[in-house]
Design a protein around this motif. Structure first.
Motif, PDB file in Angstrom:
ATOM      1  N   ALA A   9      12.966  -1.889  10.771  1.00  0.00           N
ATOM      2  CA  ALA A   9      11.823  -1.045  11.127  1.00  0.00           C
ATOM      3  C   ALA A   9      12.165   0.433  10.960  1.00  0.00           C
ATOM      4  O   ALA A   9      11.322   1.232  10.527  1.00  0.00           O
ATOM      5  CB  ALA A   9      11.400  -1.331  12.566  1.00  0.00           C
ATOM      6  N   ILE A  10      13.411   0.818  11.274  1.00  0.00           N
ATOM      7  CA  ILE A  10      13.849   2.209  11.111  1.00  0.00           C
ATOM      8  C   ILE A  10      13.811   2.610   9.636  1.00  0.00           C
ATOM      9  O   ILE A  10      13.295   3.672   9.270  1.00  0.00           O
ATOM     10  CB  ILE A  10      15.269   2.393  11.688  1.00  0.00           C
ATOM     11  N   ILE A  54      11.390   5.502   7.797  1.00  0.00           N
ATOM     12  CA  ILE A  54      11.870   6.622   6.974  1.00  0.00           C
ATOM     13  C   ILE A  54      11.235   6.574   5.592  1.00  0.00           C
ATOM     14  O   ILE A  54      10.744   7.583   5.080  1.00  0.00           O
ATOM     15  CB  ILE A  54      13.402   6.587   6.847  1.00  0.00           C
ATOM     16  N   ALA A  55      11.244   5.385   4.974  1.00  0.00           N
ATOM     17  CA  ALA A  55      10.752   5.264   3.603  1.00  0.00           C
ATOM     18  C   ALA A  55       9.252   5.537   3.510  1.00  0.00           C
ATOM     19  O   ALA A  55       8.792   6.244   2.603  1.00  0.00           O
ATOM     20  CB  ALA A  55      11.073   3.871   3.058  1.00  0.00           C
ATOM     21  N   ILE A  56       8.473   5.005   4.440  1.00  0.00           N
ATOM     22  CA  ILE A  56       7.023   5.208   4.381  1.00  0.00           C
ATOM     23  C   ILE A  56       6.674   6.671   4.650  1.00  0.00           C
ATOM     24  O   ILE A  56       5.793   7.238   4.002  1.00  0.00           O
ATOM     25  CB  ILE A  56       6.303   4.269   5.365  1.00  0.00           C
ATOM     26  N   CYS A  57       7.374   7.290   5.599  1.00  0.00           N
ATOM     27  CA  CYS A  57       7.120   8.707   5.875  1.00  0.00           C
ATOM     28  C   CYS A  57       7.492   9.562   4.666  1.00  0.00           C
ATOM     29  O   CYS A  57       6.769  10.499   4.310  1.00  0.00           O
ATOM     30  CB  CYS A  57       7.894   9.158   7.107  1.00  0.00           C
ATOM     31  N   ALA A  58       8.618   9.236   4.027  1.00  0.00           N
ATOM     32  CA  ALA A  58       9.051   9.991   2.853  1.00  0.00           C
ATOM     33  C   ALA A  58       8.061   9.812   1.707  1.00  0.00           C
ATOM     34  O   ALA A  58       7.726  10.769   0.993  1.00  0.00           O
ATOM     35  CB  ALA A  58      10.447   9.554   2.427  1.00  0.00           C
ATOM     36  N   PHE A  59       7.588   8.571   1.517  1.00  0.00           N
ATOM     37  CA  PHE A  59       6.619   8.293   0.462  1.00  0.00           C
ATOM     38  C   PHE A  59       5.315   9.056   0.715  1.00  0.00           C
ATOM     39  O   PHE A  59       4.782   9.724  -0.168  1.00  0.00           O
ATOM     40  CB  PHE A  59       6.348   6.789   0.403  1.00  0.00           C
ATOM     41  N   GLY A  60       4.796   8.947   1.926  1.00  0.00           N
ATOM     42  CA  GLY A  60       3.548   9.645   2.250  1.00  0.00           C
ATOM     43  C   GLY A  60       3.676  11.149   2.112  1.00  0.00           C
ATOM     44  O   GLY A  60       2.767  11.817   1.604  1.00  0.00           O
ATOM     45  N   ASP A  61       4.815  11.693   2.542  1.00  0.00           N
ATOM     46  CA  ASP A  61       5.021  13.131   2.447  1.00  0.00           C
ATOM     47  C   ASP A  61       5.061  13.579   0.989  1.00  0.00           C
ATOM     48  O   ASP A  61       4.549  14.638   0.635  1.00  0.00           O
ATOM     49  CB  ASP A  61       6.326  13.522   3.152  1.00  0.00           C
ATOM     50  N   ALA A  62       5.659  12.741   0.132  1.00  0.00           N
ATOM     51  CA  ALA A  62       5.750  13.100  -1.287  1.00  0.00           C
ATOM     52  C   ALA A  62       4.388  13.057  -1.974  1.00  0.00           C
ATOM     53  O   ALA A  62       4.091  13.889  -2.834  1.00  0.00           O
ATOM     54  CB  ALA A  62       6.717  12.152  -2.000  1.00  0.00           C
ATOM     55  N   VAL A  63       3.542  12.097  -1.590  1.00  0.00           N
ATOM     56  CA  VAL A  63       2.284  11.893  -2.301  1.00  0.00           C
ATOM     57  C   VAL A  63       1.160  12.791  -1.779  1.00  0.00           C
ATOM     58  O   VAL A  63       0.441  13.429  -2.552  1.00  0.00           O
ATOM     59  CB  VAL A  63       1.862  10.405  -2.225  1.00  0.00           C
ATOM     60  N   ILE A  64       1.000  12.849  -0.463  1.00  0.00           N
ATOM     61  CA  ILE A  64      -0.131  13.615   0.089  1.00  0.00           C
ATOM     62  C   ILE A  64       0.313  14.660   1.113  1.00  0.00           C
ATOM     63  O   ILE A  64      -0.499  15.446   1.606  1.00  0.00           O
ATOM     64  CB  ILE A  64      -1.166  12.653   0.712  1.00  0.00           C
TER      65      ILE A  64
END
Length: 204
Positions: A157-158, A162-172
């Motif tokens: 889950a950790i 991290i990965a989903i937050c990094a992905f979202g930050d990169a895209v939008i």
């Protein structure tokens, strides 16, 4: 007043390896600047001073160029995650360093744009190349936190967080941060603050 055409890079002789590397670097820049639609044989040729015919020679087709770019960027993402794993084994400041590594890979490295492209194009098979790097990352976090309760599911889950937050930050992220008056480090700073609370086991 006379208008001037944009200056194109001068055409020069280069080895096949150099031509592919320059083409892929240009394609990555085009993806980051203009999205998948900008990654065309013609645009790559203009960027590196190579004829359309020569770009086709090195990549075969537009699809071949895009596949080569995906594979190159996925290798870079796996390498970045591997660096994060190594740092987790050796660096006392590992949680913040891990967040930085993953956010850099998805943002500056272009993995966020690439992942969005792969998902929207339904090219899920390409994501298999990242699977082992992600599992290695889970194992490395486990090694850093052997006493963590419910260790396996919690660490997965950790890594997901991290990965989903990094992905979202990169895209939008840039657009959302602008709407909310936040600086460009806001998302990674928030994740870095949350991460130790998830990794450190609660006091008994």
């Amino acid at each position: 007043m006379p208008t001037h055409s944009p200056v194109r890079p001068k055409r020069r002789k280069r080895s096949a390896h150099e031509a592919r590397d320059e083409g892929l670097a240009a394609a990555r820049d085009l993806l980051l600047a203009g999205g998948p639609a900008a990654v065309t044989l013609a645009n790559v040729g203009k960027a590196i001073g190579m004829s359309h015919t020569n770009v086709i020679h090195h990549f075969g087709s537009a699809a071949g160029l895009q596949t080569a770019l995906m594979e190159s960027m996925i290798r870079d993402l796996a390498d970045a995650l591997g660096d994060a794993v190594s740092q987790l084994h050796t660096d006392a400041a590992a949680p913040a360093a891990l967040v930085d590594r993953v956010f850099d890979a998805f943002g500056e490295g272009g993995a966020g744009q690439l992942a969005a492209w792969l998902v929207l194009a339904r090219e899920f098979d390409h994501l298999e190349a990242v699977r082992q790097a992600v599992l290695d990352l889970v194992a490395a976090v486990k090694a850093r936190a052997p006493e963590l309760p419910d260790q396996d599911s919690r660490i997965r889950a950790i890594v997901l967080l991290i990965a989903i937050c990094a992905f979202g930050d990169a895209v939008i992220g840039p657009h959302l941060r602008d709407m909310l008056g936040q600086d460009e480090e806001a998302a990674r700073r928030l994740v870095a603050q949350i991460l130790p609370l998830l990794i450190v086991p609660p006091a008994s």
